[in-house]
Design a protein around this motif. Structure first.
Motif, short mmCIF file in Angstrom:
data_model
loop_
_atom_site.label_atom_id
_atom_site.label_comp_id
_atom_site.label_asym_id
_atom_site.label_seq_id
_atom_site.Cartn_x
_atom_site.Cartn_y
_atom_site.Cartn_z
N ASN A 61 43.33 26.56 27.61
CA ASN A 61 43.69 27.58 28.61
C ASN A 61 44.96 28.32 28.20
O ASN A 61 45.07 29.53 28.37
N SER A 64 41.73 35.80 30.34
CA SER A 64 43.03 35.39 30.88
C SER A 64 43.10 35.63 32.38
O SER A 64 43.66 34.82 33.13
N MET A 98 44.06 27.49 36.92
CA MET A 98 43.81 26.36 36.06
C MET A 98 45.07 26.01 35.27
O MET A 98 45.94 26.86 35.06
N ASP A 156 37.28 34.72 38.71
CA ASP A 156 36.83 33.76 37.71
C ASP A 156 35.37 34.03 37.36
O ASP A 156 35.01 34.16 36.18
N ILE A 186 41.11 32.79 34.21
CA ILE A 186 41.82 31.50 34.20
C ILE A 186 42.96 31.52 35.20
O ILE A 186 43.15 30.58 35.98
N PRO A 226 38.70 23.56 32.02
CA PRO A 226 38.33 24.97 31.92
C PRO A 226 37.88 25.56 33.26
O PRO A 226 37.47 24.84 34.16
N SER A 227 37.95 26.84 33.35
CA SER A 227 37.42 27.56 34.51
C SER A 227 35.99 28.00 34.21
O SER A 227 35.48 27.81 33.09
N VAL A 271 35.63 30.45 31.30
CA VAL A 271 35.75 29.82 29.97
C VAL A 271 34.38 29.30 29.52
O VAL A 271 34.02 29.41 28.35
N GLU A 291 40.65 18.94 28.50
CA GLU A 291 40.61 20.33 28.93
C GLU A 291 40.13 20.43 30.38
O GLU A 291 39.30 19.65 30.83
#
Length: 557
Positions: free
Chosen positions: A229, A215, A223, A76, A218, A177-178, A181, A175
């Motif tokens: 996502n 991608s 996530m 990540d 995530i 997000p990671s 992101v 949302e």
């Protein structure tokens, strides 16, 4: 990128029923699910400090000031680092970076090295939210810090130059997000400041080309595959299969995942690509994964992969050693019949793989697991949980005992003094007793009924249109009718699994029975049977489909 023509009416009734139960009924919602558009992404201006972050980066680019990036050592963090580094370099920036070699969070020695290289601006990716002491030190050095992170914000948020974090977004958002992101949003805002919003071709070339990296980040952080996502992963897995990045392309060739016309699957990414790259960070050598994501040289890519293969072999050994040890330690230190949470401490283990061991124990016992490794006067721990438990809230409630902690709902890392471990463990047990921790997995309900005859190649291809499957949007569960014979094909590979053939009039498929007592429950020709199952994988093998069977019951009706 072109997307397939949307024809919802081609979906079989069983798949339309799955989508209906999940709330996808209108043409608009179905379209967003089956062919998500990048135009649906929210603009980065929703982060109130984004403008000042972009202005600071543009100033550094114009004045030729070096820019530092510090990222967490997992996939990540490293994919977020690669997205930003590639963006800044394309814009002419001088960029250097680093990651922790031991533990998680901000490593002071790495920060010192970055500061020594003359940068007065530092971007923290997938880390930094709870690092008050190190952030204060950076401020004292005159370094402007931009944090692009997703981990839970502390009650008293530290002062930094700019926060790019879901906790500071304007307006309501569902949302999740990671960290990568958040790095992507910063890169998007930077590109928009140069290109504007009316040049989608260049934005696609310079920014959306990095969706292959996004991608992977995530999926690595598990996530939910919903909202943005899902858009990122849907497009990213397609771009990954055709990636122009030399390192990623070499990695795909190593796993024989290319050439191909379709997307990389979630399973291929999470079972092959991501573990190999994660091994580098877990064993204190994240530079090999970073170089692989950044290089445009084939020989360098090959060298990185060689090192990653070696590290992954060591990681497997350390993981197995850790899991085996903790399985014994749990029996020694816990009352496994009654403890609502498993909390144990061990010696002489690699702390970076305790999260993997904790996940294994969660699967075995169906309850949260906190595993600690003693290191001198401190203990370093990782925790994994079950969906109904907010592990971060548990840990945050005991923050006065902790030297460092971070994470999110289902996964937390922490460090505390060895002298405080017993009290911390006692408090966790009390909190778990007062909570709603449940033991054991709950078998999912069937979402739709399908006949054995219906499960043909056409049905399978239509099922693949619902991908990607994962957290937040799992593989559908079906009740399969028309089964008259279940025949064991192999001896069980583990105590839980055995290959079988599920057959009925003019139709058959291969399956795996889960948690099946082979001596008493391999069923041959005693149907009809009602079978509850879901696709084990989203790819069809050369001759058959694999399914994981959750339940087998005689249908006497």
């Amino acid at each position: 990128m072109s997307v397939p023509v949307l024809q919802e009416n081609l979906l079989p009734p069983s798949l339309r029923e799955v989508l209906r139960r999940r709330g996808f009924e209108t043409p608009e919602r179905l379209s967003a699910l089956l062919a998500p558009a990048l135009s649906q992404l929210q603009m980065p201006e929703r982060f109130p400090q984004m403008v000042q972050a972009v202005d600071r980066l543009r100033g550094a680019l114009k004045q030729e000031q070096p820019i530092a990036i510090y990222a967490d050592r997992d996939v990540d963090g490293l994919t977020g680092l690669a997205i930003l580094a590639r963006t800044l370099r394309t814009l002419g920036g001088s960029v250097h970076w680093g990651s922790p070699l031991k533990g998680r969070g901000l490593a002071h020695d790495v920060l010192q090295d970055l500061a020594a290289q003359g940068s007065k601006i530092l971007i923290l990716v997938d880390c930094g939210s709870g690092e008050e002491a190190e952030l204060a030190w950076l401020a004292a050095q005159g370094i402007d810090v931009i944090i692009a992170d997703h981990h839970r914000l502390p009650e008293n948020r530290p002062e930094v130059f700019a926060w790019i974090h879901p906790g500071v977004m304007e307006g309501e958002s569902e949302e999740e997000p990671s960290g990568c992101v958040m790095a992507f949003k910063l890169a998007q805002a930077l590109w928009l400041s140069f290109l504007g919003s009316n040049d989608p071709g260049r934005m696609d070339y310079f920014l959306f080309d990095h969706l292959d990296l996004l991608s992977l980040g995530i999926l690595a952080d598990r996530m939910p595959l919903t909202g943005e996502n899902r858009i990122f992963v849907w497009h990213g897995l397609r771009r990954l299969a055709q990636t122009r990045k030399v390192g990623l392309a070499a990695l795909l060739r190593f796993f024989r995942l290319t050439p191909r016309s379709g997307p990389i699957t979630v399973r291929e990414a999470t079972w092959q690509l991501i573990p190999l790259m994660n091994a580098a960070g877990r064993l204190g050598q994240p530079q090999w994964a970073t170089q692989l994501l950044m290089t445009e040289d084939a020989l360098t890519a090959r060298d990185c992969i060689d090192h990653l293969i070696e590290l992954n072999t060591r990681r497997r050994d350390e993981q197995q050693k850790s899991t085996d040890h903790f399985e014994k330690t749990v029996l020694e230190q816990c009352a496994v019949e009654t403890d609502p949470v498993l909390v144990v401490m061990a010696e002489d283990l690699e702390p970076s793989v305790t999260g993997l061991a904790a996940q294994s124990l969660v699967q075995t016992y169906g309850r949260p697991a906190f595993l600690f490794v003693a290191q001198g006067e401190e203990v370093v721990g990782s925790a994994r949980g079950t969906p109904e438990i907010d592990l971060y809230a548990w840990v945050e409630a005991q923050k006065e005992l902790l030297l460092k902690f971070g994470g999110h709902h289902g996964a937390v890392g922490m460090t505390l003094r060895r002298s405080d471990y017993a009290l911390f463990r006692e408090r966790l047990l009390v909190m778990a007793q007062q909570g709603s921790c449940r033991e054991g997995e709950i078998a999912p309900e069937a979402e739709a009924r399908v006949t054995l005859r219906e499960i043909n190649d056409t049905w399978w291809e239509q099922l693949k249109r619902l991908e990607p499957f994962g957290p937040g949007f799992p593989s559908p569960v079906f009740e399969i009718s028309g089964v008259q014979e279940i025949t064991a094909l192999t001896k069980p590979r583990t105590v839980k699994l055995v290959d079988v053939k599920v057959a009925g009039p003019g139709a058959a498929l291969l399956a795996e029975f889960e948690k099946l007592d082979v001596q008493t429950r391999v069923l041959q020709g005693e149907g009809p049977w009602r079978v509850i199952g879901y696709p084990k994988d989203t790819r069809k093998s050369e001759s058959n489909m694999k399914w994981m069977i959750q339940e087998v019951e005689a249908d006497h009706g």
